[in-house]
Write a protein that holds these residues in place. Structure first.
Motif, PDB file in Angstrom:
ATOM      1  N   ASN A  91     -14.107  22.717  23.511  1.00  0.00           N
ATOM      2  CA  ASN A  91     -14.495  23.683  24.533  1.00  0.00           C
ATOM      3  C   ASN A  91     -13.638  23.453  25.770  1.00  0.00           C
ATOM      4  OD1 ASN A  91     -15.703  25.428  26.318  1.00  0.00           O
ATOM      5  ND2 ASN A  91     -17.773  24.691  25.973  1.00  0.00           N
ATOM      6  N   ARG A  92     -12.727  24.372  26.041  1.00  0.00           N
ATOM      7  CA  ARG A  92     -11.829  24.266  27.203  1.00  0.00           C
ATOM      8  C   ARG A  92     -12.361  25.023  28.411  1.00  0.00           C
ATOM      9  NH1 ARG A  92      -6.240  25.459  23.993  1.00  0.00           N
ATOM     10  NH2 ARG A  92      -6.379  23.707  22.570  1.00  0.00           N
ATOM     11  N   THR A  93     -13.622  25.407  28.372  1.00  0.00           N
ATOM     12  CA  THR A  93     -14.234  26.142  29.477  1.00  0.00           C
ATOM     13  C   THR A  93     -15.301  25.276  30.130  1.00  0.00           C
ATOM     14  OG1 THR A  93     -16.088  27.140  28.262  1.00  0.00           O
ATOM     15  CG2 THR A  93     -13.934  28.240  28.094  1.00  0.00           C
ATOM     16  N   PHE A  94     -15.862  25.756  31.217  1.00  0.00           N
ATOM     17  CA  PHE A  94     -16.939  25.008  31.865  1.00  0.00           C
ATOM     18  C   PHE A  94     -18.319  25.392  31.330  1.00  0.00           C
ATOM     19  CE2 PHE A  94     -16.448  28.788  34.481  1.00  0.00           C
ATOM     20  CZ  PHE A  94     -17.749  29.160  34.729  1.00  0.00           C
ATOM     21  N   TRP A  95     -18.383  26.295  30.367  1.00  0.00           N
ATOM     22  CA  TRP A  95     -19.654  26.716  29.775  1.00  0.00           C
ATOM     23  C   TRP A  95     -20.114  25.632  28.803  1.00  0.00           C
ATOM     24  CZ3 TRP A  95     -21.870  30.896  31.887  1.00  0.00           C
ATOM     25  CH2 TRP A  95     -21.047  31.767  32.591  1.00  0.00           C
ATOM     26  N   GLU A  96     -21.180  24.969  29.137  1.00  0.00           N
ATOM     27  CA  GLU A  96     -21.653  23.829  28.347  1.00  0.00           C
ATOM     28  C   GLU A  96     -22.331  24.246  27.052  1.00  0.00           C
ATOM     29  OE1 GLU A  96     -24.170  21.424  30.788  1.00  0.00           O
ATOM     30  OE2 GLU A  96     -22.574  20.981  32.207  1.00  0.00           O
ATOM     31  N   ARG A  97     -22.188  23.414  26.029  1.00  0.00           N
ATOM     32  CA  ARG A  97     -22.892  23.490  24.746  1.00  0.00           C
ATOM     33  C   ARG A  97     -22.482  24.663  23.847  1.00  0.00           C
ATOM     34  NH1 ARG A  97     -25.900  19.813  23.621  1.00  0.00           N
ATOM     35  NH2 ARG A  97     -27.004  20.943  22.000  1.00  0.00           N
ATOM     36  N   MET A  98     -21.642  25.531  24.329  1.00  0.00           N
ATOM     37  CA  MET A  98     -21.243  26.684  23.529  1.00  0.00           C
ATOM     38  C   MET A  98     -20.521  26.253  22.249  1.00  0.00           C
ATOM     39  SD  MET A  98     -19.443  30.121  24.961  1.00  0.00           S
ATOM     40  CE  MET A  98     -20.612  30.263  26.285  1.00  0.00           C
ATOM     41  N   GLN A  99     -19.764  25.162  22.314  1.00  0.00           N
ATOM     42  CA  GLN A  99     -19.015  24.682  21.157  1.00  0.00           C
ATOM     43  C   GLN A  99     -19.954  24.259  20.019  1.00  0.00           C
ATOM     44  OE1 GLN A  99     -19.272  23.162  24.093  1.00  0.00           O
ATOM     45  NE2 GLN A  99     -19.251  20.936  23.918  1.00  0.00           N
ATOM     46  N   PHE A 100     -21.108  23.735  20.346  1.00  0.00           N
ATOM     47  CA  PHE A 100     -22.062  23.323  19.318  1.00  0.00           C
ATOM     48  C   PHE A 100     -22.669  24.540  18.619  1.00  0.00           C
ATOM     49  CE2 PHE A 100     -22.235  19.931  22.591  1.00  0.00           C
ATOM     50  CZ  PHE A 100     -21.624  18.928  21.856  1.00  0.00           C
ATOM     51  N   ASP A 101     -22.996  25.555  19.417  1.00  0.00           N
ATOM     52  CA  ASP A 101     -23.565  26.781  18.848  1.00  0.00           C
ATOM     53  C   ASP A 101     -22.554  27.478  17.934  1.00  0.00           C
ATOM     54  OD1 ASP A 101     -25.852  26.287  20.327  1.00  0.00           O
ATOM     55  OD2 ASP A 101     -25.308  27.671  21.939  1.00  0.00           O
ATOM     56  N   LEU A 102     -21.302  27.533  18.365  1.00  0.00           N
ATOM     57  CA  LEU A 102     -20.268  28.190  17.556  1.00  0.00           C
ATOM     58  C   LEU A 102     -20.030  27.417  16.257  1.00  0.00           C
ATOM     59  CD1 LEU A 102     -18.169  30.353  17.053  1.00  0.00           C
ATOM     60  CD2 LEU A 102     -16.575  29.040  18.469  1.00  0.00           C
ATOM     61  N   THR A 103     -19.921  26.102  16.343  1.00  0.00           N
ATOM     62  CA  THR A 103     -19.695  25.295  15.140  1.00  0.00           C
ATOM     63  C   THR A 103     -20.835  25.472  14.146  1.00  0.00           C
ATOM     64  OG1 THR A 103     -18.478  23.678  16.460  1.00  0.00           O
ATOM     65  CG2 THR A 103     -19.229  22.964  14.278  1.00  0.00           C
ATOM     66  N   GLU A 104     -22.062  25.428  14.625  1.00  0.00           N
ATOM     67  CA  GLU A 104     -23.227  25.604  13.755  1.00  0.00           C
ATOM     68  C   GLU A 104     -23.220  26.984  13.088  1.00  0.00           C
ATOM     69  OE1 GLU A 104     -28.118  25.578  13.951  1.00  0.00           O
ATOM     70  OE2 GLU A 104     -26.970  25.167  15.761  1.00  0.00           O
ATOM     71  N   ALA A 105     -22.884  28.010  13.859  1.00  0.00           N
ATOM     72  CA  ALA A 105     -22.849  29.371  13.316  1.00  0.00           C
ATOM     73  C   ALA A 105     -21.759  29.514  12.247  1.00  0.00           C
ATOM     74  CB  ALA A 105     -22.633  30.390  14.430  1.00  0.00           C
ATOM     75  N   VAL A 106     -20.595  28.907  12.471  1.00  0.00           N
ATOM     76  CA  VAL A 106     -19.505  28.969  11.492  1.00  0.00           C
ATOM     77  C   VAL A 106     -19.911  28.257  10.202  1.00  0.00           C
ATOM     78  CG1 VAL A 106     -17.152  28.163  10.976  1.00  0.00           C
ATOM     79  CG2 VAL A 106     -17.632  29.283  13.157  1.00  0.00           C
ATOM     80  N   VAL A 107     -20.525  27.086  10.320  1.00  0.00           N
ATOM     81  CA  VAL A 107     -20.971  26.340   9.137  1.00  0.00           C
ATOM     82  C   VAL A 107     -21.974  27.167   8.336  1.00  0.00           C
ATOM     83  CG1 VAL A 107     -22.323  24.331   8.378  1.00  0.00           C
ATOM     84  CG2 VAL A 107     -20.464  24.043  10.039  1.00  0.00           C
TER      85      VAL A 107
END
Length: 165
Positions: A40-56
């Motif tokens: 996550n190269r942005t300041f928006w927290e936790r978004m990377q976890f939600d995206l990874t879970e959705a992709v899986v």
């Protein structure tokens, strides 16, 4: 007589089916995919976890591939969130508060064959949009727009993994 013949042919076609299978559109050279947490190269927290879970979840539901750890998988799908933008689509006349908002999430990702090191698919500036209405009566939160954009990104990323025709 011709009508009966045409009906018989149609009936046979319906009984036999077209043989379509979602597994047929994915490359059968690969069996497993590792999906590390998106950067996550942005300041928006936790978004990377939600995206990874959705992709899986999309991989597990829509593809013949098994999600596996990096040391075992024959491919890896990795990426990073590069930009998150919000913009107001409309506002209320009374008070000027936002009536409808749009959230755009941009990612870069690549799918790599770990056996050969070859890039199978790569996309830069891949975007998805989620909308939400923060004012009443809907009173939706930012997370509603984020969820919609993340789900769309996951569907679109997994769709790019289909085999070339």
């Amino acid at each position: 007589m011709m009508l009966r013949w045409a009906m018989a042919v149609c009936l046979c076609g319906l009984l036999v089916g077209c043989g379509y299978s979602p597994e047929g559109v994915y490359d059968d050279r690969y069996r497993t995919v590792a999906v590390p947490i998106f950067e996550n190269r942005t300041f928006w927290e936790r978004m990377q976890f939600d995206l990874t879970e959705a992709v899986v979840k999309e991989l597990e539901q829509r593809t013949p591939y098994t999600v596996a750890p990096s040391g075992v998988a024959d491919t890896i799908l990795q990426g990073s969130i590069t930009r998150v933008e919000q913009r107001r689509l409309s506002r209320r006349q009374e008070g000027g508060v936002p009536d409808e908002m749009e959230l755009t999430i941009t990612v870069d990702f690549e799918w790599i064959d770990l056996r050969s090191g070859e890039t199978i698919r790569e996309r830069r500036g891949f975007e998805a949009v989620g909308r939400y209405a923060p004012t009443r009566p809907a009173g939706e939160r930012f997370e509603s727009g984020q969820h919609a954009a993340v789900q769309q990104l996951a569907r679109d990323i997994v769709s790019t993994m289909r085999a070339d025709w």
